[in-house]
Scaffold this motif. Structure first.
Motif, PDB file in Angstrom:
ATOM      1  N   GLN A  13     -73.676  50.496 -65.990  1.00 19.03           N
ATOM      2  CA  GLN A  13     -74.528  49.346 -66.248  1.00 19.03           C
ATOM      3  C   GLN A  13     -74.606  48.439 -65.024  1.00 19.03           C
ATOM      4  OE1 GLN A  13     -72.962  47.396 -69.751  1.00 19.03           O
ATOM      5  NE2 GLN A  13     -74.092  48.757 -71.117  1.00 19.03           N
ATOM      6  N   PRO A  14     -75.659  47.660 -64.906  1.00 16.36           N
ATOM      7  CA  PRO A  14     -75.738  46.693 -63.803  1.00 16.36           C
ATOM      8  C   PRO A  14     -74.509  45.793 -63.793  1.00 16.36           C
ATOM      9  CG  PRO A  14     -77.851  46.868 -64.898  1.00 16.36           C
ATOM     10  CD  PRO A  14     -76.886  47.666 -65.728  1.00 16.36           C
ATOM     11  N   GLY A  15     -73.995  45.554 -62.596  1.00 14.41           N
ATOM     12  CA  GLY A  15     -72.789  44.762 -62.453  1.00 14.41           C
ATOM     13  C   GLY A  15     -71.514  45.577 -62.496  1.00 14.41           C
ATOM     14  N   GLY A  16     -71.631  46.844 -62.858  1.00 15.70           N
ATOM     15  CA  GLY A  16     -70.466  47.694 -62.948  1.00 15.70           C
ATOM     16  C   GLY A  16     -70.039  48.271 -61.610  1.00 15.70           C
ATOM     17  N   SER A  17     -69.032  49.137 -61.665  1.00 13.28           N
ATOM     18  CA  SER A  17     -68.464  49.727 -60.458  1.00 13.28           C
ATOM     19  C   SER A  17     -68.312  51.230 -60.605  1.00 13.28           C
ATOM     20  CB  SER A  17     -67.079  49.125 -60.170  1.00 13.28           C
ATOM     21  OG  SER A  17     -67.155  47.741 -59.931  1.00 13.28           O
ATOM     22  N   LEU A  18     -68.373  51.903 -59.478  1.00 10.25           N
ATOM     23  CA  LEU A  18     -68.084  53.329 -59.381  1.00 10.25           C
ATOM     24  C   LEU A  18     -67.380  53.584 -58.064  1.00 10.25           C
ATOM     25  CD1 LEU A  18     -71.331  55.203 -60.547  1.00 10.25           C
ATOM     26  CD2 LEU A  18     -69.123  55.194 -61.709  1.00 10.25           C
ATOM     27  N   ARG A  19     -66.583  54.636 -58.052  1.00  8.21           N
ATOM     28  CA  ARG A  19     -65.952  55.055 -56.808  1.00  8.21           C
ATOM     29  C   ARG A  19     -66.311  56.502 -56.543  1.00  8.21           C
ATOM     30  NH1 ARG A  19     -59.697  56.459 -55.409  1.00  8.21           N
ATOM     31  NH2 ARG A  19     -59.600  55.630 -53.285  1.00  8.21           N
ATOM     32  N   LEU A  20     -67.014  56.720 -55.464  1.00  3.79           N
ATOM     33  CA  LEU A  20     -67.369  58.076 -55.056  1.00  3.79           C
ATOM     34  C   LEU A  20     -66.306  58.631 -54.124  1.00  3.79           C
ATOM     35  CD1 LEU A  20     -71.189  57.680 -54.275  1.00  3.79           C
ATOM     36  CD2 LEU A  20     -70.054  58.100 -56.470  1.00  3.79           C
ATOM     37  N   SER A  21     -66.093  59.932 -54.241  1.00  2.00           N
ATOM     38  CA  SER A  21     -65.182  60.624 -53.348  1.00  2.00           C
ATOM     39  C   SER A  21     -65.910  61.791 -52.700  1.00  2.00           C
ATOM     40  CB  SER A  21     -63.970  61.161 -54.112  1.00  2.00           C
ATOM     41  OG  SER A  21     -63.226  60.119 -54.709  1.00  2.00           O
ATOM     42  N   CYS A  22     -65.502  62.103 -51.503  1.00  3.24           N
ATOM     43  CA  CYS A  22     -66.043  63.261 -50.797  1.00  3.24           C
ATOM     44  C   CYS A  22     -64.868  64.010 -50.197  1.00  3.24           C
ATOM     45  CB  CYS A  22     -67.017  62.819 -49.713  1.00  3.24           C
ATOM     46  SG  CYS A  22     -67.573  64.147 -48.618  1.00  3.24           S
TER      47      CYS A  22
END
Length: 120
Positions: A13-22
């Motif tokens: 949702q807007p305002g939320g967070s995610l952490r991408l990994s590579c």
């Protein structure tokens, strides 16, 4: 040869967070400058953030400054993108990119991408 595999995308949702990994396989990860790019539907791929080989220098697109943080762990052959305060316009496929060398000998690799969708 370097293979890059992104993970961590999803719906938020807007305002939320995610952490991408590579995660990178292959040799000499610490010799590669790493970057995150993104491509939204109908738009060109654009640079989001970059980090130097040692992780001591970073750069960001104006659109994400103050919200996204790029980091790397050379012991784990992994680069991260922490995304906070996500906006609808952050929706895109996010790609990991590795590059080393100088012209004319440059080695560059792309991951397959991970979808990030910001929606209420």
């Amino acid at each position: 040869q370097v293979q890059l595999v992104e993970s961590g995308g999803g719906l938020v949702q807007p305002g939320g967070s995610l952490r991408l990994s590579c995660a990178a396989s292959g040799s000499f990860f610490s010799r590669y400058a790493m970057s995150w790019y993104r491509q939204a539907p109908g738009k060109e791929r654009e640079l989001v953030a970059g980090i130097s080989m040692a992780g001591d220098s970073t750069n960001y697109a104006d659109a994400v400054k103050g919200r996204f943080t790029i980091s790397r762990d050379n012991a784990k052959n992994t680069v991260y993108l922490q995304m906070n305060s996500l906006k609808l316009e952050d929706t895109a496929v996010y790609y990991c990119y590795a590059r080393r060398g100088t012209s004319p000998t440059i080695y560059a690799y792309w991951g397959q991408g991970t979808q990030v969708t910001v929606s209420s």
